[in-house]
Design an enzyme around this catalytic site. Structure first.
Site, PDB file in Angstrom:
ATOM      1  CG  ASP A  43     -39.361 -71.990  32.572  1.00  0.00           C
ATOM      2  OD1 ASP A  43     -40.220 -72.335  33.400  1.00  0.00           O
ATOM      3  OD2 ASP A  43     -39.650 -71.436  31.494  1.00  0.00           O
ATOM      4  CD  GLU A  44     -35.249 -68.706  36.766  1.00  0.00           C
ATOM      5  OE1 GLU A  44     -36.158 -69.437  37.221  1.00  0.00           O
ATOM      6  OE2 GLU A  44     -35.403 -67.489  36.543  1.00  0.00           O
ATOM      7  N   GLY A  45     -34.991 -73.861  37.222  1.00  0.00           N
ATOM      8  CA  GLY A  45     -34.807 -75.106  37.977  1.00  0.00           C
ATOM      9  C   GLY A  45     -35.179 -74.924  39.441  1.00  0.00           C
ATOM     10  CG  HIS A  71     -42.018 -74.669  39.849  1.00  0.00           C
ATOM     11  ND1 HIS A  71     -42.179 -74.072  41.065  1.00  0.00           N
ATOM     12  CD2 HIS A  71     -41.971 -73.652  38.950  1.00  0.00           C
ATOM     13  CE1 HIS A  71     -42.228 -72.761  40.911  1.00  0.00           C
ATOM     14  NE2 HIS A  71     -42.110 -72.483  39.629  1.00  0.00           N
ATOM     15  CB  THR A 163     -49.248 -69.125  30.974  1.00  0.00           C
ATOM     16  OG1 THR A 163     -49.925 -68.379  31.993  1.00  0.00           O
ATOM     17  CG2 THR A 163     -47.745 -69.013  31.173  1.00  0.00           C
ATOM     18  CG  ASN A 256     -44.261 -66.376  37.927  1.00  0.00           C
ATOM     19  OD1 ASN A 256     -44.955 -65.848  38.781  1.00  0.00           O
ATOM     20  ND2 ASN A 256     -44.675 -67.423  37.248  1.00  0.00           N
ATOM     21  N   GLY A 334     -45.846 -75.677  26.707  1.00  0.00           N
ATOM     22  CA  GLY A 334     -45.274 -76.501  25.638  1.00  0.00           C
ATOM     23  C   GLY A 334     -44.571 -75.693  24.559  1.00  0.00           C
ATOM     24  NE  ARG A 335     -45.650 -69.948  25.502  1.00  0.00           N
ATOM     25  CZ  ARG A 335     -45.817 -68.762  26.063  1.00  0.00           C
ATOM     26  NH1 ARG A 335     -45.975 -67.697  25.309  1.00  0.00           N
ATOM     27  NH2 ARG A 335     -45.822 -68.623  27.372  1.00  0.00           N
ATOM     28  N   GLY A 445     -25.861 -77.621  39.269  1.00  0.00           N
ATOM     29  CA  GLY A 445     -26.681 -78.720  38.746  1.00  0.00           C
ATOM     30  C   GLY A 445     -26.053 -79.315  37.503  1.00  0.00           C
TER      31      GLY A 445
HETATM   32  P1  GDP Z   1     -38.629 -73.958  37.275  1.00  0.00           P
HETATM   33  O1  GDP Z   1     -39.856 -73.384  36.656  1.00  0.00           O
HETATM   34  O2  GDP Z   1     -37.648 -72.907  37.694  1.00  0.00           O
HETATM   35  O3  GDP Z   1     -38.918 -74.923  38.393  1.00  0.00           O
HETATM   36  O4  GDP Z   1     -37.903 -74.808  36.132  1.00  0.00           O
HETATM   37  P2  GDP Z   1     -38.611 -75.782  35.063  1.00  0.00           P
HETATM   38  O5  GDP Z   1     -38.973 -77.042  35.737  1.00  0.00           O
HETATM   39  O6  GDP Z   1     -39.663 -75.067  34.318  1.00  0.00           O
HETATM   40  O7  GDP Z   1     -37.438 -75.988  34.030  1.00  0.00           O
HETATM   41  C1  GDP Z   1     -36.193 -76.474  34.400  1.00  0.00           C
HETATM   42  C2  GDP Z   1     -35.903 -77.756  33.595  1.00  0.00           C
HETATM   43  O8  GDP Z   1     -34.532 -78.085  33.727  1.00  0.00           O
HETATM   44  C3  GDP Z   1     -36.660 -78.962  34.107  1.00  0.00           C
HETATM   45  O9  GDP Z   1     -36.951 -79.794  33.017  1.00  0.00           O
HETATM   46  C4  GDP Z   1     -35.657 -79.648  35.038  1.00  0.00           C
HETATM   47  O10 GDP Z   1     -35.869 -81.053  35.158  1.00  0.00           O
HETATM   48  C5  GDP Z   1     -34.363 -79.375  34.310  1.00  0.00           C
HETATM   49  N1  GDP Z   1     -33.180 -79.245  35.172  1.00  0.00           N
HETATM   50  C6  GDP Z   1     -33.062 -78.608  36.367  1.00  0.00           C
HETATM   51  N2  GDP Z   1     -31.778 -78.623  36.780  1.00  0.00           N
HETATM   52  C7  GDP Z   1     -31.077 -79.266  35.818  1.00  0.00           C
HETATM   53  C8  GDP Z   1     -29.687 -79.552  35.652  1.00  0.00           C
HETATM   54  O11 GDP Z   1     -28.835 -79.217  36.466  1.00  0.00           O
HETATM   55  N3  GDP Z   1     -29.345 -80.216  34.494  1.00  0.00           N
HETATM   56  C9  GDP Z   1     -30.254 -80.606  33.559  1.00  0.00           C
HETATM   57  N4  GDP Z   1     -29.829 -81.237  32.474  1.00  0.00           N
HETATM   58  N5  GDP Z   1     -31.571 -80.342  33.690  1.00  0.00           N
HETATM   59  C10 GDP Z   1     -31.965 -79.667  34.801  1.00  0.00           C
HETATM   60  P1  IMO Z   2     -41.829 -70.659  36.330  1.00  0.00           P
HETATM   61  O1  IMO Z   2     -42.294 -70.552  37.759  1.00  0.00           O
HETATM   62  C1  IMO Z   2     -41.317 -68.830  32.375  1.00  0.00           C
HETATM   63  C2  IMO Z   2     -44.060 -65.571  31.326  1.00  0.00           C
HETATM   64  C3  IMO Z   2     -44.991 -65.952  30.189  1.00  0.00           C
HETATM   65  C4  IMO Z   2     -45.237 -64.595  29.568  1.00  0.00           C
HETATM   66  C5  IMO Z   2     -45.268 -63.665  30.780  1.00  0.00           C
HETATM   67  C6  IMO Z   2     -46.671 -63.335  31.271  1.00  0.00           C
HETATM   68  O2  IMO Z   2     -42.069 -71.976  35.708  1.00  0.00           O
HETATM   69  O3  IMO Z   2     -40.427 -70.171  36.209  1.00  0.00           O
HETATM   70  P2  IMO Z   2     -48.544 -64.717  32.544  1.00  0.00           P
HETATM   71  O4  IMO Z   2     -49.291 -65.956  32.123  1.00  0.00           O
HETATM   72  O5  IMO Z   2     -47.828 -64.863  33.836  1.00  0.00           O
HETATM   73  O6  IMO Z   2     -49.404 -63.490  32.495  1.00  0.00           O
HETATM   74  O7  IMO Z   2     -47.446 -64.515  31.379  1.00  0.00           O
HETATM   75  O8  IMO Z   2     -44.555 -64.340  31.809  1.00  0.00           O
HETATM   76  N1  IMO Z   2     -44.048 -66.531  32.461  1.00  0.00           N
HETATM   77  C7  IMO Z   2     -43.127 -67.476  32.643  1.00  0.00           C
HETATM   78  N2  IMO Z   2     -42.066 -67.833  31.890  1.00  0.00           N
HETATM   79  N3  IMO Z   2     -41.534 -69.459  33.544  1.00  0.00           N
HETATM   80  C8  IMO Z   2     -42.579 -69.098  34.332  1.00  0.00           C
HETATM   81  O9  IMO Z   2     -42.795 -69.618  35.560  1.00  0.00           O
HETATM   82  C9  IMO Z   2     -43.446 -68.077  33.881  1.00  0.00           C
HETATM   83  N4  IMO Z   2     -44.543 -67.502  34.377  1.00  0.00           N
HETATM   84  C10 IMO Z   2     -44.897 -66.543  33.514  1.00  0.00           C
HETATM   85  O10 IMO Z   2     -44.373 -66.840  29.292  1.00  0.00           O
HETATM   86  O11 IMO Z   2     -44.133 -64.229  28.770  1.00  0.00           O
HETATM   87 MG    MG Z   3     -40.952 -73.474  34.913  1.00  0.00          MG
END
Ligand code: GDP
Ligand code: IMO
Ligand code: MG
Length: 457
Positions: A43-45, A71, A163, A256, A334-335, A445
């Protein structure tokens, strides 16, 4: 947003390898792929970074994971979330590929496509290619994922916090060689049905509580098979042609992240695939020499979903502020995400494995209101610095984190579009991070949408 794509190294490399020797000149390499990988716990973006680069890409590929990924991409104020589809699907001029290393839940794939189509994503199914070697996630894999979590909770008093998308059970089926692939579904359905029933039986003998209506499942799978058929290709050959045909910009979207990698992550609290750079080769069938830039994505702080060690976690007002300001809620489940300070030990570790050529530092804007900002720079055990990232979780849980403290910039950075728009204290924070990891930060960002990305060079 532009950056230099690695050029194709040779114009005449449509030919197969020469029979006379095994050492090919570097000129025969073909197009290089650019890889985007999570450098923390997910979830880094990544979605946002891929979307930014995909506006120029010809081909965007997923190489591992499944719909455990979530994503987010924000374009023209509209928010899209992608789980199995590469985020590049949003670019109507590029093709998207789901590679052999991905595990595919067909109902999930079509539901995701249809949902995004309602939001305006037209023609996604015409732009999507699916590798015939990718493994299939069945509904019962997802049920088993839940049963395994219940079992872990009962046996050990804790679960992984998966998940529940069936990722672990499907990769287990793959590794135990009982899994079923896209090519099996495309082949003789009688054979497929027999193997499907055997697989169900195996799981039922392990989990007597598991009930599966095999006939009903097969009926649905047959329908999905016909919807999928036009998208299916030999993924290896498709990639070979993409690498060795005309000059192409190819992007790989990691799912991930490094600390969730089955080999290098905080095992057993990890996912079941290789989310580090090797996964791009094994998950697409491309040679290591075709890997070009490897971009790591990291937040300006750290988050984690689910259970497991998190040395810089802040179970206090700072953690709460990061969670609420950063809207840190899982896209897939949604966690609430756990939050803490940026941990440079894990970023250095992720760099050791991935060899990042540059980093995208996201969500700097979330730190705008803090009086002071801390960064974890080293781990200590019994007062002594540990030079490596501990494999053993009991050790990792006990490390003491050494922090550097920075004054907050207390300025809204959301409107910053270039380096000079950033307050000097924020510039200082960014420079410290890149110096410490030894990798340049190429993007910063400051907001959710496409334009909120500062390009540094
Ligand atoms: P991913 O799984 O690595 O693609 O990341 P996620 O989409 O799960 O989570 C990243 C969240 O941060 C999303 O809600 C993005 O819209 C948000 N996001 C990404 N870059 C930025 C940023 O630079 N600033 C802010 N405020 N939100 C960002
Ligand atoms: P993105 O691509 C954050 C975590 C789950 C759990 C562990 C194992 O959005 O960055 P799984 O369902 O893969 O067997 O779960 O890994 N996990 C993630 N956490 N972002 C993800 O993907 C994840 N994909 C798996 O929360 O702890
Ligand atoms: Mg994500």
């Amino acid at each position: 947003m532009s950056f230099s794509w690695s050029p194709k190294d040779n114009k005449s490399c449509n030919n197969p390898p020469a029979a006379t020797g095994f050492k090919r000149s570097r000129n025969d390499i073909g197009n290089k792929v650019t890889v985007v990988l999570g450098a923390q716990w997910g979830d880094e973006g990544k979605g946002k970074v891929v979307d930014m680069l995909a506006t120029e890409a010809d081909l965007v590929c997923r190489c591992q994971g499944g719909n455990n990924a979530g994503h987010t991409v924000v374009v023209d104020g509209k928010e899209y979330d992608f789980h199995l589809l590469p985020s590049g699907i949003i670019n109507s001029k590029s093709t998207s590929l789901i590679g052999n290393g991905v595990v595919i839940h067909l109902p999930g794939l079509f539901e995701e496509g249809d949902k995004n189509e309602k939001k305006g994503l037209k023609g996604w199914d015409k732009r999507l290619i699916v590798s015939d070697r990718a493994h299939l996630v069945f509904d019962f894999h997802q049920v088993v994922d839940g049963l395994q979590e219940t079992q872990r909770q009962a046996q050990e008093g804790k679960n992984i916090g998966t998940t529940k998308k069936g990722i672990g059970p499907t990769y287990s089926s793959k590794a135990s060689r009982t899994g079923l692939r896209v090519c099996d579904l495309m082949g003789d359905f009688k054979d497929f049905s027999a193997r499907f029933k055997n697989l169900v039986q195996q799981y039922q003998s392990m989990y007597p509580a598991l009930t599966v209506d095999a006939e009903d499942q097969l009926k649905k799978l047959k329908e999905y098979a016909e919807r999928l058929r036009p998208m299916v290709r030999d993924g290896v050959y498709y990639m070979y042609e993409a690498l060795h045909g005309s000059q192409k910009k190819i992007l790989v979207e990691g799912a991930n992240a490094a600390l969730l990698d089955i080999d290098f992550g905080t095992y057993p609290f990890v996912t079941s695939s290789n989310c580090t750079v090797g996964g791009a080769c094994t998950g697409l069938g491309i040679p290591p020499l075709n890997i070009g830039d490897v971009f790591g994505v990291s937040k300006a702080y750290t988050t984690r979903v689910g259970i497991g060690a998190f040395p810089t976690e802040q179970l206090n007002a700072v953690g709460e502020l990061l969670q609420t300001r950063g809207h840190e809620v899982g896209v897939t489940t949604g966690r609430k995400r756990r939050c803490g300070w940026l941990d440079l030990v894990i970023l250095k570790y992720a760099h050791m494995i991935n060899g990042f050529t540059a980093i995208a530092l996201t969500k700097l804007d979330i730190l705008d209101v803090l009086d002071e900002i801390k960064v974890g720079v080293a781990y200590k055990i019994n007062g002594k610095r540990v030079p490596h990232f501990p494999a053993n979780l009991e050790v990792l849980q006990k490390v003491e984190v050494e922090y550097e403290t920075f004054p907050g910039w207390k300025t809204d950075t959301a409107a910053a579009r270039k380096w000079n728009d950033l307050p000097p204290k924020a510039q200082n924070y960014i420079r410290f991070i890149e110096n410490h990891i030894g990798v340049p930060i190429k993007w910063v960002g400051v907001g959710k949408s496409r334009e909120c990305m500062i390009q540094m060079f």
